[in-house]
Design a protein around this motif. Sequence first.
Motif, PDB file in Angstrom:
ATOM      1  N   GLY A   1       1.770   2.495  -2.547  1.00 44.24           N
ATOM      2  CA  GLY A   1       0.897   2.841  -1.423  1.00 44.24           C
ATOM      3  C   GLY A   1      -0.111   1.784  -1.044  1.00 44.24           C
ATOM      4  N   LEU A   2      -0.251   0.740  -1.853  1.00 36.06           N
ATOM      5  CA  LEU A   2      -1.318  -0.231  -1.622  1.00 36.06           C
ATOM      6  C   LEU A   2      -1.054  -1.084  -0.388  1.00 36.06           C
ATOM      7  CD1 LEU A   2      -3.995  -1.347  -2.695  1.00 36.06           C
ATOM      8  CD2 LEU A   2      -2.680  -2.989  -4.054  1.00 36.06           C
ATOM      9  N   GLU A   3       0.138  -1.635  -0.254  1.00 39.96           N
ATOM     10  CA  GLU A   3       0.403  -2.547   0.858  1.00 39.96           C
ATOM     11  C   GLU A   3       0.319  -1.852   2.221  1.00 39.96           C
ATOM     12  OE1 GLU A   3       2.953  -6.198   0.524  1.00 39.96           O
ATOM     13  OE2 GLU A   3       4.286  -4.972   1.758  1.00 39.96           O
ATOM     14  N   PRO A   4       0.878  -0.658   2.405  1.00 38.32           N
ATOM     15  CA  PRO A   4       0.707   0.004   3.713  1.00 38.32           C
ATOM     16  C   PRO A   4      -0.755   0.264   4.071  1.00 38.32           C
ATOM     17  CG  PRO A   4       2.469   1.055   2.457  1.00 38.32           C
ATOM     18  CD  PRO A   4       1.788   0.098   1.526  1.00 38.32           C
ATOM     19  N   GLU A   5      -1.552   0.663   3.090  1.00 35.17           N
ATOM     20  CA  GLU A   5      -2.977   0.896   3.363  1.00 35.17           C
ATOM     21  C   GLU A   5      -3.713  -0.408   3.618  1.00 35.17           C
ATOM     22  OE1 GLU A   5      -4.265   3.602   4.087  1.00 35.17           O
ATOM     23  OE2 GLU A   5      -2.784   5.045   3.360  1.00 35.17           O
ATOM     24  N   LEU A   6      -3.302  -1.460   2.947  1.00 27.96           N
ATOM     25  CA  LEU A   6      -3.860  -2.791   3.193  1.00 27.96           C
ATOM     26  C   LEU A   6      -3.623  -3.184   4.651  1.00 27.96           C
ATOM     27  CD1 LEU A   6      -4.780  -5.751   2.489  1.00 27.96           C
ATOM     28  CD2 LEU A   6      -2.458  -6.108   1.623  1.00 27.96           C
TER      29      LEU A   6
END
Length: 430
Positions: free
Chosen positions: A50-55
């Motif tokens: 989930g980190l890259e999409p939220e980034l």
Amino acid sequence: MNLLVIGTGYVGLTTAVSFAMQGHHVTGIDVIEEKVKLLQQGKSPIYEPGLEPELQRALTKETLAFSTSMAEHVGEADVIYLCVGTPSGSDGFADLRYLEQAVETLRTFVQASEREHVVVIKSTVPVGTSDRIAAIFAEDKHVHVVTNPEFLREGRALQDSLEPSRIVIGADRKEAIAIMDQLYAKITAPRVYTTRTNAEMIKYASNAFLATRISFMNELARLCHTLGADIEVVAEGMGLDSRIGPEFLGAGVGYGGSCFPKDTEALIQLARRHQSSLSLLETVRDVNRSQVDWFVERMVETIQGVRQKRIALLGLSFKPETDDIREAPSLTLIERLQKEGAILTAFDPIASLHVKQLYPNLSYVSSPYDALKNADAAILVTEWKECVQLDWQRVKQQMAQPVLFDGRNAWPAGFLKENGFTYLGVGRHA
């Protein structure tokens, strides 16, 4: 609020993204230009669900930015997080050189600013470090130093940032506490307000205690192996006691990662520096260091040696849902099995590239079935779902010998034995 996050590793990047998701304006600082360029393009240098999409979403909303220049952004920051690495030094004590460099640079810039700043120590540091940093800023009355340790689980780091088990704030000024409360206004979690020293100890003690539970179960699993007991059933019975609980009672090939080994060793060394002893933790560390050797010895007994035998390694990261291989048991397994003359083929859905840099002579494949093809034995090292949820008929057809070594006690032991597999877990007698 305006935040500056210095350091964009696992903790720093997750911290930056999670606060940006809450509507704060965050700038992440890193000295590595290539990493900053990657982040500015919305690409995460680490794998975290989930980190890259939220980034990418935060970059689009312009609540998040990245830079190599601390000087350009300190003046506008309300809160400055220090999230630089504190790796183990050659003596086992935390190496604080990167933190000290960041503090030295930061003080130059905050001295020139008239704005009120809260400097937050997020890095895991030996007890007493934050007070020493506070002393450095003592003359700067507009600067408050706070200890706010992280309790992130790799593989669930973003979720843990947004839904933490607790928020620990170590501070000696009401003004600093008020700002931290404002910063965390959207987070519902128990809060502990205490001294910086206590906050630092809470972090170390938490990790050391969890490591202790794991090593206790691993040592108990060795006894279960000898006595014919099943550690999984034992763990279930123990975990039903509300005073114990079920968490961290799983036996396996040992713990790894960026926290447990480093923090346990750092706490041991801290005690020694103060002429004290943590003999229990020394045993915890030693059990963990020897767990892979114990497991390999059981393997060798089962198949009468591994020399020139083809062995599939399933999973390489220290735990599922991360590409982190720091202190991963897979690395110790590779070293030991290569020394014994085994021919290794490895699969991991994320971490293979990192391990390949250390062991380029292994065969790396893109699926667990490719690893299992013509294998004389297979080892479950990391319980990725891709490595656990297998078509067992296909597995049996592809392997030269249906021999399975379950380093995480995640495979269905009884089913496998009933269907003609030779199965060895960690202290299991299903």
